[in-house]
Every structure is written in structure tokens, then in C-alpha cells.
Design an enzyme around this catalytic site. Structure first.
Site, PDB file in Angstrom:
ATOM      1  CG  HIS A   1      -6.123   5.933  -1.760  1.00  0.00           C
ATOM      2  ND1 HIS A   1      -7.202   6.348  -2.653  1.00  0.00           N
ATOM      3  CD2 HIS A   1      -4.993   5.997  -2.329  1.00  0.00           C
ATOM      4  CE1 HIS A   1      -6.469   6.973  -3.467  1.00  0.00           C
ATOM      5  NE2 HIS A   1      -5.265   6.756  -3.384  1.00  0.00           N
TER       6      HIS A   1
ATOM      7  CG  HIS B   1      -1.646   7.683  -2.429  1.00  0.00           C
ATOM      8  ND1 HIS B   1      -1.993   6.809  -3.375  1.00  0.00           N
ATOM      9  CD2 HIS B   1      -0.683   7.077  -1.586  1.00  0.00           C
ATOM     10  CE1 HIS B   1      -1.215   5.791  -3.482  1.00  0.00           C
ATOM     11  NE2 HIS B   1      -0.484   5.914  -2.379  1.00  0.00           N
TER      12      HIS B   1
ATOM     13  CG  ASP C   1      -3.519  12.515  -5.317  1.00  0.00           C
ATOM     14  OD1 ASP C   1      -2.959  11.669  -4.417  1.00  0.00           O
ATOM     15  OD2 ASP C   1      -3.826  12.052  -6.589  1.00  0.00           O
ATOM     16  CG  HIS C   2      -6.942  10.560  -3.341  1.00  0.00           C
ATOM     17  ND1 HIS C   2      -7.954   9.877  -4.126  1.00  0.00           N
ATOM     18  CD2 HIS C   2      -5.779  10.293  -3.891  1.00  0.00           C
ATOM     19  CE1 HIS C   2      -7.506   9.666  -5.264  1.00  0.00           C
ATOM     20  NE2 HIS C   2      -6.317   9.923  -5.347  1.00  0.00           N
TER      21      HIS C   2
ATOM     22  CG  HIS D   1      -3.610   2.874  -5.662  1.00  0.00           C
ATOM     23  ND1 HIS D   1      -2.871   3.181  -6.801  1.00  0.00           N
ATOM     24  CD2 HIS D   1      -4.134   3.952  -4.833  1.00  0.00           C
ATOM     25  CE1 HIS D   1      -2.519   4.500  -6.465  1.00  0.00           C
ATOM     26  NE2 HIS D   1      -3.129   4.998  -5.568  1.00  0.00           N
TER      27      HIS D   1
ATOM     28  CG  ASP E   1      -6.035   6.971  -7.112  1.00  0.00           C
ATOM     29  OD1 ASP E   1      -6.781   7.779  -7.590  1.00  0.00           O
ATOM     30  OD2 ASP E   1      -4.903   7.479  -6.708  1.00  0.00           O
TER      31      ASP E   1
ATOM     32  CG  HIS F   1      -6.173  10.660 -10.957  1.00  0.00           C
ATOM     33  ND1 HIS F   1      -5.444  11.555 -10.566  1.00  0.00           N
ATOM     34  CD2 HIS F   1      -6.120  10.047  -9.800  1.00  0.00           C
ATOM     35  CE1 HIS F   1      -4.963  11.611  -9.469  1.00  0.00           C
ATOM     36  NE2 HIS F   1      -5.160  10.683  -8.910  1.00  0.00           N
TER      37      HIS F   1
HETATM   38 ZN   LIG Z   1      -3.572   7.116  -4.886  1.00  0.00          ZN
END
Ligand SMILES: [Zn+2]
Length: 262
Positions: free
Chosen positions: A58, A60, A62-63, A113, A134, A172
Site C-alpha cells: 500500500h 504509505h 513507511d512502505h 487500512h 498493515d 510492524h
Molecule cells: Zn500503512
């Protein structure tokens, strides 16, 4: 399959609590959700691996933050069809199949998410493995930033339907905090109590608690247990009788409770 040919799956820690999953076999590598390039480049150099593929779940930061730097070396980038991410070479959604490092992965849509979130499932591995970003966490699930409770519950149902032995590789290390919440929901769940002891010991030894398994999530994760009397009763006690009228309302009440839980 000889031992040398086996796929290895290793966490590359990044930021505060992210795991970027490094897949490798015979000097070739793939990385799932590289939010940061530097730790991936270090891991590749240490192990003398050539990066062939990047799998994104996805959009985001941090990905996807490491995509630019890692892609310049020529890796193929796979990602969700329904999200706007720069640098995706091959866009995927449910029903698509890709081959990475000689392993076949099927793609599962898991919105909730984010709106276009996907998961990658490798049924041919023993045990099977799912990389779910996530969406499903160890003893928890992702926040609903772009989707509805109904969508997220349907996504979790798709993951719940995978073989029980499937290893769950989420993105995570939230496990201990998730277990603390799960115990507030289902304090008398013996499997959950055992998981709390085991996960606490693993963290004390500095070990990741990931991967978990679908079987363990079905037994202990309150977001996978909206149909159980205990979780329903907890949702009603927290949010009122409407939270017990159907599983989507139960799930929504538990998710809202977790959002406020400290
Ligand atoms: Zn995320």
C-alpha cells in the site's frame, strides 16, 4: 527442492517498529514494503544478494519511501492497481499471480487500512506465507484510514480463509501493545494468555514476534473473532447493545475501542 534452493525470509528492521521482509534464494532477493532504502542496501550487501523484485502492499510512506533508491538498480516493482504510487512497474489486484524468485504468489485485495491495499500469498511454500502489510497484525489489525469496518472485516475474512498453518508476515512489531488491548477485550481467553507470556519472553530476548500464523490469529486476535460470544459481549459492554446486533457492528465497536485505547 534442495536445501540451497530454499527461500529464506528475513526481517530487516527499519524506523521504530517496521519490518521490511527480505526474501532470498541463490543470491537473488526480493523485498516487501521498503519504506527505507538504506537498511535494505546494507542487508543486500552483507548477504551479497542481487535485488530482483520489490513487492508493495500500500501507498504509505513507511512502505514505499525506499522505492526510488532501490529501483535504480533494476528491480521490478509490483504494487496495488488501485493506489497512486510512483514507480510501480506492474499493477496488481485480486486474482493476479506473479512469480518472484521462482515462487508463485497470488494477490488478494484487502482494502480497509487504505483503499487499494493488497496482500501477497505464497501457497507453494511449506508452510505457506502471506505478506499482508498493515491489514492483519499479530493480535491486531490496521487502522481504518481509507476504508469502512465492513471492508476491513471482509479483508480479514479473506485472510482467515487461508490455510491455518500460513505464516503471517505483517509490517510492524506492534504485538505486545496489541495483546494488551486483546486482553482488555477477552481477559479469559487461555490461548491469548499463553500468547501474552510467549510474546513477552520473545521481546525480552530481542526477538521479533513475527511471523505469526493464521491459526494463532483466529484463536487470539479480537479482530478475527467478531463472531465469538466473548468478543461480542465485550463490544456490547463497551459500546451498547447495537454493537451486538451483527458482526460488522461488533468489529466496528472493537476497532473504535482500540483507536482510543492507551
Ligand atoms: Zn500503512
Amino acid at each position: 527442492m534442495s536445501h540451497a534452493d530454499e527461500l529464506s525470509i528475513t526481517p530487516v528492521p527499519a524506523f521504530r517498529d517496521n519490518y521490511l521482509w527480505l526474501l532470498s534464494r541463490d543470491g537473488r532477493a526480493a523485498i516487501v514494503d521498503p519504506g527505507d532504502a538504506a537498511p535494505v542496501q546494507r542487508a543486500l550487501a552483507e548477504r551479497q544478494l542481487k535485488l530482483e523484485a520489490i513487492l508493495v502492499t500500500h501507498h504509505h510512506a513507511d512502505h514505499v519511501g525506499g522505492l526510488d533508491a532501490l529501483q535504480s538498480a533494476g528491480a521490478t516493482v509490483y504494487g496495488p492497481r488501485r493506489e497512486d504510487i510512483d514507480g510501480i512497474d506492474i499493477r496488481l489486484s485480486s486474482g493476479d499471480r506473479i512469480e518472484v524468485l521462482g515462487v508463485s504468489f497470488s494477490v488478494i485485495d484487502v482494502p480497509g487500512h487504505t483503499a487499494g491495499h493488497i496482500a501477497y500469498f505464497a501457497e507453494v511454500l511449506e508452510p505457506p506465507a502471506v505478506f499482508c502489510g498493515d491489514t492483519l497484525f499479530a493480535c491486531g489489525c490496521g487502522r481504518l484510514f481509507e476504508g469502512t469496518p465492513m471492508q476491513m472485516l471482509a479483508s480479514l475474512d479473506r485472510l482467515a480463509a487461508l490455510p491455518a498453518a500460513t505464516r503471517v508476515y505483517c509490517a510492524h512489531e506492534y504485538t505486545l501493545a496489541n495483546i494488551r488491548f486483546a486482553l482488555a477485550v477477552e481477559s479469559d481467553n487461555a490461548d491469548l494468555q499463553r500468547r501474552a507470556r510467549e510474546a513477552t519472553a520473545m521481546r525480552a530476548r530481542g526477538e521479533p514476534t513475527i511471523p505469526s500464523t493464521i491459526a494463532l490469529e483466529l484463536a487470539t486476535n479480537p479482530f478475527m473473532r467478531a463472531d465469538t460470544p466473548g468478543v461480542r459481549a465485550a463490544a456490547v459492554a463497551r459500546a451498547g447493545s447495537a454493537a451486538g446486533t451483527d458482526r460488522v457492528r461488533t468489529f466496528a465497536a472493537i476497532r473504535a475501542w482500540k483507536d482510543d485505547f492507551r
